[in-house]
Design an enzyme around this catalytic site. Structure first.
Site, PDB file in Angstrom:
ATOM      1  N   GLY A  45       0.815  -1.214   0.000  1.00 56.84           N
ATOM      2  CA  GLY A  45       0.000   0.000   0.000  1.00 56.84           C
ATOM      3  C   GLY A  45       0.848   1.263   0.000  1.00 56.84           C
ATOM      4  O   GLY A  45       0.549   2.236  -0.704  1.00 56.84           O
ATOM      5  N   CYS A  46       1.922   1.245   0.774  1.00 62.64           N
ATOM      6  CA  CYS A  46       2.789   2.417   0.859  1.00 62.64           C
ATOM      7  C   CYS A  46       3.539   2.640  -0.444  1.00 62.64           C
ATOM      8  O   CYS A  46       3.722   3.777  -0.878  1.00 62.64           O
ATOM      9  CB  CYS A  46       3.757   2.256   2.028  1.00 62.64           C
ATOM     10  SG  CYS A  46       2.905   2.079   3.612  1.00 62.64           S
ATOM     11  N   SER A  47       3.949   1.545  -1.071  1.00 61.75           N
ATOM     12  CA  SER A  47       4.634   1.654  -2.358  1.00 61.75           C
ATOM     13  C   SER A  47       3.693   2.242  -3.408  1.00 61.75           C
ATOM     14  O   SER A  47       4.079   3.132  -4.173  1.00 61.75           O
ATOM     15  CB  SER A  47       5.143   0.284  -2.812  1.00 61.75           C
ATOM     16  OG  SER A  47       6.100  -0.208  -1.887  1.00 61.75           O
TER      17      SER A  47
END
Length: 157
Positions: A45-47
């Protein structure tokens, strides 16, 4: 409880970042600032969120807006994350959680059935005058950057 409130000046902070920088909010006065908090570098998700901000970076820059990512990862992890995805903006390493606590993004979360304290994905749009224009908490990645860009365009009009 957060000191941060829409319509109020955001307190100054400084923190280490990628590229050997120290980011100081006061030095960015005169520009809008998008500050996006993410739980952990190099997670799916952060990527994706970082890539979405990367892909919109030119649109933000055209609106006199600086994008900054921030997590509790160390500078080395942030450097690796930035290099892997070719992020054109600095990533702040908030290992001591000072900035996270200022923005009240450290929350109790469920992770694999355990209660842990971690960053709740959140984004803050700070206007060029240093006041908080808008905040997004409990962010879902899909479509989020478009919402932030729309709010930034409102500031420009």
């Amino acid at each position: 409880m957060s000191e941060i409130e829409v319509g109020k000046a955001v307190p100054n902070f400084h923190a280490p970042a990628t590229g050997g920088e120290t980011i100081e909010l006061a030095e960015l006065r005169g520009k809008n600032v998008v500050l996006f908090f993410y739980p952990k570098a190099n997670t799916p998700g952060c990527s994706q969120e970082g890539q979405d901000f990367r892909d919109a970076n030119e649109a933000f820059a055209a609106l006199n807006t600086v994008v900054l990512g921030i997590s509790r990862d160390g500078v080395k992890a942030q450097e690796n994350f930035k290099a892997k995805y070719d992020f054109p903006f600095p990533l702040i390493a908030d290992k001591d959680e000072a900035v996270c606590r200022l923005f009240d993004v450290i929350k109790q979360k469920n992770m694999y059935g355990r209660q842990v304290m971690g960053i709740e994905r959140s984004t803050f749009l700070i206007a060029a005058d240093g006041k908080l224009h808008k905040e997004w908490r409990k962010v879902k990645v899909k479509g989020h950057v478009e919402d932030v860009l729309a709010a930034t365009q409102e500031l420009a009009s």
